[in-house]
Design a protein around this motif. Structure first.
Motif, PDB file in Angstrom:
ATOM      1  N   GLY A   8      -3.677   1.820   5.184  1.00 37.35           N
ATOM      2  CA  GLY A   8      -3.833   1.313   3.822  1.00 37.35           C
ATOM      3  C   GLY A   8      -5.238   0.809   3.500  1.00 37.35           C
ATOM      4  O   GLY A   8      -5.764   1.050   2.413  1.00 37.35           O
ATOM      5  N   SER A  37      -1.438   6.289   4.815  1.00 32.64           N
ATOM      6  CA  SER A  37      -0.529   5.195   4.404  1.00 32.64           C
ATOM      7  C   SER A  37      -0.685   4.948   2.909  1.00 32.64           C
ATOM      8  O   SER A  37      -1.603   5.447   2.279  1.00 32.64           O
ATOM      9  N   GLU A 203       4.728  -0.636   8.928  1.00 34.43           N
ATOM     10  CA  GLU A 203       3.560  -0.226   9.724  1.00 34.43           C
ATOM     11  C   GLU A 203       3.836   1.064  10.496  1.00 34.43           C
ATOM     12  O   GLU A 203       3.205   1.336  11.509  1.00 34.43           O
TER      13      GLU A 203
HETATM   14 MG    MG Z   1       0.131  -0.288   5.477  1.00 30.80          MG
END
Ligand code: MG
Ligand code: ASP
Length: 424
Positions: A8, A37, A203
């Protein structure tokens, strides 16, 4: 073929997406499976969206959706000059579906709904990255992770069907790489035999990279991060950290078991099975070598590693009638802990006492008291730290416990675990 995973933080804004593109440009004419992500903190926002949905709070739901839309639109604006580029419409469609979802009957299985909704973060990020790469004239294409990773229907924590996933990867990934060099797919997402979306747990994108590498027999996996690689301690708590340049699969699994958070704990195991090296490298400094995780264990013992867990509670059970705490008693204590979903970080027993160390957040005093209070006296020691040191020595042990009381210490040849209480 190489697998690259971008988390991310590596796609958190337009500049970051451009940086990913610049990293890919360093690997011309190579087959790259890029796993991405959700952008920035999108997954957290989507989790809030699920809560608002189940609270049936339209004001909050619509507000969160607006925030998410504005955030992704700002990224689009930084990447594409043309406002009518197809990606705008694709995002519009996703957001429209999310807006409509509020008015549909609530799914009774919240985890099912969670997966259908929260997976949109990866859907959006992968579409944006793929569109940008195409716009930059890369030989690339978007690839639906739902074509690849088959799971059971244990929503929010789906288990992989390795056989099926391997077949699907052979079919779809190979075919795509005959046409293009770069395939952009989503981390975190799988699908059931019925075609519903599942997720692999928070995650989980690192794990996706490991699964895909295993099933496609990739030559390597690289996880691009905002740190230089795997460090021997968390820089948030330690002043002097060192880069672990080379560690074995086994060491990496041990470190993530004890709580090192750089890579998702399940990621290494499939790679170890097929001997596929894992590189952890910096997207800020892509020329730096980072950490290599492979079968080579030569340097495992060179640098001691430190893992600290805070907010630990040591719960001690003593039998009230002075009977031994043996297998039967342990079974009922474990059962009570399992009901609280408490993960045991460490345990210790003697004839009349049994102690477990668990995260404070999992502690439910009432429920333990109710289940076991009649037969055991239960004591709690709070505000403790669990320090795990791989490849320790005496000097390190002394230094770590300075100014603290050591309540438990467990040593094996390679690993020291200390339960410490800061002195008041
Ligand atoms: Mg993430
Ligand atoms: N986006 C998901 C999460 O934040 C998966 C991942 O980033 O690995 O949990």
């Amino acid at each position: 073929m190489k697998v690259f995973k971008f988390g991310g933080a590596s796609v958190k804004d337009a500049a970051a997406v451009k940086n990913v593109s610049a990293i890919l440009a360093r690997y011309p004419n190579q087959k790259l499976l890029v796993v991405v992500s959700a952008m920035g903190k999108t997954t957290n926002k989507l989790e809030e969206l699920v809560s608002a949905l189940y609270a049936q709070d339209h004001r909050i739901y619509a507000g969160l959706l607006d925030d998410l839309k504005a955030y992704h639109h700002e990224i689009l604006a930084g990447l594409f000059a043309e406002r009518h580029f197809h990606i705008y419409q694709e995002l519009e469609d996703i957001f429209e579906q999310l807006a409509q979802l509020f008015f549909k009957p609530l799914a009774e299985n919240r985890s099912f709904q969670y997966d259908q909704l929260v997976s949109c973060g990866e859907l959006i990020s992968s579409k944006i990255l793929a569109a940008y790469l195409t716009d930059q004239s890369y030989s690339s294409a978007w690839l639906d992770a739902k074509l690849l990773i088959r799971t059971d229907n244990h929503y929010q924590e789906a288990q992989v069907d390795w056989q099926k996933t391997s077949e699907l990867c052979q079919r779809h990934v190979q075919a795509l790489f005959e046409r293009v060099d770069i395939a952009v797919t989503q981390g975190f997402i799988g699908h059931t035999a019925e075609g519903f979306t599942t997720t692999l747990g928070r995650e989980g994108s690192d794990y996706s990279a490991g699964i895909l590498a295993y099933c496609c027999e990739a030559e390597s996996v690289t996880i691009w991060k905002d740190v230089p690689g795997m460090l021997n301690a968390d820089p948030k708590y330690f002043k002097h950290t060192q880069l672990l340049t080379q560690i074995s699969f086994k060491e990496a699994i041990e470190l993530s078991y004890y709580g090192a958070s750089v890579i998702h704990p399940k990621t290494v195991q499939p790679l170890q099975q097929k001997n596929i090296p894992l590189y952890v490298r910096s997207f800020i400094d892509p020329a730096a070598p980072g950490t290599t995780i492979s079968a080579n264990a030569e340097r495992d013992a060179q640098i001691p590693s430190y893992i600290v867990k805070f907010n630990q509670v040591l719960v001690t059970f003593s039998s009230k009638d002075f009977s031994f705490i043996a297998e039967k008693q342990l079974a009922e204590i474990f059962a009570a802990l399992a009901t609280m979903q408490a993960h045991i970080n460490l345990m210790q027993n003697s004839a009349l006492n049994f102690s477990v160390l668990i995260d404070r957040s999992k502690m439910q005093v009432e429920s333990l008291q109710q289940a076991l209070g009649t037969r055991y006296q239960i004591r709690y020691n709070e505000n403790l730290e669990l320090v795990t040191i791989r490849h320790y020595n005496d000097a390190i042990l002394a230094q770590m416990s300075t100014g603290k009381t050591s309540l438990v210490s467990q040593l094996t040849r390679t690993t020291a675990r200390l339960v410490l209480q800061p002195k008041a």
